[in-house]
Design an enzyme around this catalytic site. Structure first.
Site, PDB file in Angstrom:
ATOM      1  N   ASP A  30       0.850  -1.192   0.000  1.00 46.26           N
ATOM      2  CA  ASP A  30       0.000   0.000   0.000  1.00 46.26           C
ATOM      3  C   ASP A  30       0.888   1.246   0.000  1.00 46.26           C
ATOM      4  O   ASP A  30       1.885   1.322   0.721  1.00 46.26           O
ATOM      5  CB  ASP A  30      -0.908   0.005   1.240  1.00 46.26           C
ATOM      6  CG  ASP A  30      -2.059   0.988   1.098  1.00 46.26           C
ATOM      7  OD1 ASP A  30      -3.218   0.546   1.019  1.00 46.26           O
ATOM      8  OD2 ASP A  30      -1.790   2.216   1.050  1.00 46.26           O
ATOM      9  N   ASN A  86     -12.963  -3.139   2.897  1.00 48.90           N
ATOM     10  CA  ASN A  86     -13.891  -2.017   2.979  1.00 48.90           C
ATOM     11  C   ASN A  86     -14.864  -2.119   1.807  1.00 48.90           C
ATOM     12  O   ASN A  86     -14.436  -2.305   0.665  1.00 48.90           O
ATOM     13  CB  ASN A  86     -13.128  -0.694   2.934  1.00 48.90           C
ATOM     14  CG  ASN A  86     -12.215  -0.519   4.146  1.00 48.90           C
ATOM     15  OD1 ASN A  86     -12.554  -0.946   5.249  1.00 48.90           O
ATOM     16  ND2 ASN A  86     -11.055   0.080   3.932  1.00 48.90           N
ATOM     17  N   SER A  94     -12.299   3.433  -1.002  1.00 48.91           N
ATOM     18  CA  SER A  94     -11.944   4.571  -1.852  1.00 48.91           C
ATOM     19  C   SER A  94     -11.524   4.162  -3.252  1.00 48.91           C
ATOM     20  O   SER A  94     -11.507   5.003  -4.152  1.00 48.91           O
ATOM     21  CB  SER A  94     -10.834   5.401  -1.195  1.00 48.91           C
ATOM     22  OG  SER A  94      -9.663   4.626  -1.040  1.00 48.91           O
ATOM     23  N   VAL A  95     -11.174   2.911  -3.450  1.00 48.07           N
ATOM     24  CA  VAL A  95     -10.791   2.430  -4.784  1.00 48.07           C
ATOM     25  C   VAL A  95     -11.789   1.335  -5.181  1.00 48.07           C
ATOM     26  O   VAL A  95     -11.881   0.311  -4.500  1.00 48.07           O
ATOM     27  CB  VAL A  95      -9.349   1.876  -4.798  1.00 48.07           C
ATOM     28  CG1 VAL A  95      -9.006   1.309  -6.173  1.00 48.07           C
ATOM     29  CG2 VAL A  95      -8.341   2.953  -4.404  1.00 48.07           C
ATOM     30  N   HIS A  99     -10.359  -5.264  -2.896  1.00 54.23           N
ATOM     31  CA  HIS A  99      -9.017  -5.473  -2.357  1.00 54.23           C
ATOM     32  C   HIS A  99      -9.125  -5.884  -0.905  1.00 54.23           C
ATOM     33  O   HIS A  99      -9.993  -5.395  -0.175  1.00 54.23           O
ATOM     34  CB  HIS A  99      -8.143  -4.220  -2.503  1.00 54.23           C
ATOM     35  CG  HIS A  99      -8.795  -2.960  -2.063  1.00 54.23           C
ATOM     36  ND1 HIS A  99      -9.759  -2.310  -2.816  1.00 54.23           N
ATOM     37  CD2 HIS A  99      -8.647  -2.213  -0.940  1.00 54.23           C
ATOM     38  CE1 HIS A  99     -10.169  -1.226  -2.174  1.00 54.23           C
ATOM     39  NE2 HIS A  99      -9.512  -1.152  -1.023  1.00 54.23           N
ATOM     40  N   HIS A 101      -6.990  -5.686   2.511  1.00 51.50           N
ATOM     41  CA  HIS A 101      -5.830  -5.112   3.188  1.00 51.50           C
ATOM     42  C   HIS A 101      -5.217  -6.191   4.086  1.00 51.50           C
ATOM     43  O   HIS A 101      -5.938  -6.835   4.870  1.00 51.50           O
ATOM     44  CB  HIS A 101      -6.253  -3.947   4.088  1.00 51.50           C
ATOM     45  CG  HIS A 101      -6.827  -2.759   3.378  1.00 51.50           C
ATOM     46  ND1 HIS A 101      -6.105  -1.616   3.124  1.00 51.50           N
ATOM     47  CD2 HIS A 101      -8.071  -2.531   2.887  1.00 51.50           C
ATOM     48  CE1 HIS A 101      -6.877  -0.719   2.516  1.00 51.50           C
ATOM     49  NE2 HIS A 101      -8.079  -1.258   2.358  1.00 51.50           N
TER      50      HIS A 101
HETATM   51  P1  AMP Z   1      -9.781   1.485   0.526  1.00 50.31           P
HETATM   52  O1  AMP Z   1      -9.859   2.796   1.264  1.00 50.31           O
HETATM   53  O2  AMP Z   1     -10.181   0.282   1.314  1.00 50.31           O
HETATM   54  O3  AMP Z   1     -10.486   1.577  -0.815  1.00 50.31           O
HETATM   55  O4  AMP Z   1      -8.238   1.255   0.234  1.00 50.31           O
HETATM   56  C1  AMP Z   1      -7.597   1.733  -0.882  1.00 50.31           C
HETATM   57  C2  AMP Z   1      -6.132   1.668  -0.579  1.00 50.31           C
HETATM   58  O5  AMP Z   1      -5.425   1.820  -1.796  1.00 50.31           O
HETATM   59  C3  AMP Z   1      -5.624   2.742   0.375  1.00 50.31           C
HETATM   60  O6  AMP Z   1      -5.049   2.140   1.524  1.00 50.31           O
HETATM   61  C4  AMP Z   1      -4.598   3.496  -0.459  1.00 50.31           C
HETATM   62  O7  AMP Z   1      -3.493   3.918   0.299  1.00 50.31           O
HETATM   63  C5  AMP Z   1      -4.226   2.449  -1.488  1.00 50.31           C
HETATM   64  N1  AMP Z   1      -3.685   2.969  -2.729  1.00 50.31           N
HETATM   65  C6  AMP Z   1      -4.178   3.957  -3.507  1.00 50.31           C
HETATM   66  N2  AMP Z   1      -3.403   4.153  -4.594  1.00 50.31           N
HETATM   67  C7  AMP Z   1      -2.398   3.243  -4.490  1.00 50.31           C
HETATM   68  C8  AMP Z   1      -1.263   2.946  -5.309  1.00 50.31           C
HETATM   69  N3  AMP Z   1      -1.006   3.612  -6.442  1.00 50.31           N
HETATM   70  N4  AMP Z   1      -0.419   1.956  -4.900  1.00 50.31           N
HETATM   71  C9  AMP Z   1      -0.672   1.285  -3.750  1.00 50.31           C
HETATM   72  N5  AMP Z   1      -1.721   1.520  -2.952  1.00 50.31           N
HETATM   73  C10 AMP Z   1      -2.576   2.492  -3.303  1.00 50.31           C
END
Ligand code: AMP
Length: 113
Positions: A30, A86, A94-95, A99, A101
């Protein structure tokens, strides 16, 4: 549809520290670690979130979780670790690419924020 940031990592279009990959999943560090070890493991096929998985995704979801445990072992999280998914706005996602974690290297608190 435009690629998710995780699809771009899988395609090597943006840099990332990939720690594991097979035909179905990829795991990478991450970019904003919330613990001494913070890895994301994702299906290569971009299911937006676990709540949108379909019945025929069940084997993939099992593989994702099984490999999460293998990755945790591989990176030395012998004292334990936490897996977090999440889901959606209130879940803090947020993505929009499923995924898991993998968090470790410190003692985790409960309940999470
Ligand atoms: P979530 O908030 O559960 O959607 O987690 C998304 C995660 O993606 C967050 O912990 C971010 O820090 C991580 N993230 C976003 N962009 C990148 C990236 N380019 N490389 C690695 N992790 C990322």
């Amino acid at each position: 549809m435009s690629k998710t940031i995780f699809e771009k990592i899988i395609a090597r279009e943006i840099p990332s520290a990939i720690v594991y990959e097979d035909d179905l999943v990829a795991a990478f560090r991450d970019v904003s670690p919330q613990a001494p070890t913070h890895i994301l493991i994702v299906p290569k096929r971009p299911i937006p979130r676990v709540g949108e998985a379909q019945a025929d995704d069940q084997a993939l979801l099992g593989h994702l979780l099984f490999k999460a445990a293998e990755v945790a072992q591989k990176v030395g999280l012998t004292g334990g670790y936490r897996l977090v998914i999440n889901n959606g706005r209130d879940g803090g996602e947020s993505v929009p690419h499923l995924h898991v974690h993998i968090l470790g290297g410190r003692s985790m608190k409960w309940p999470p924020g």
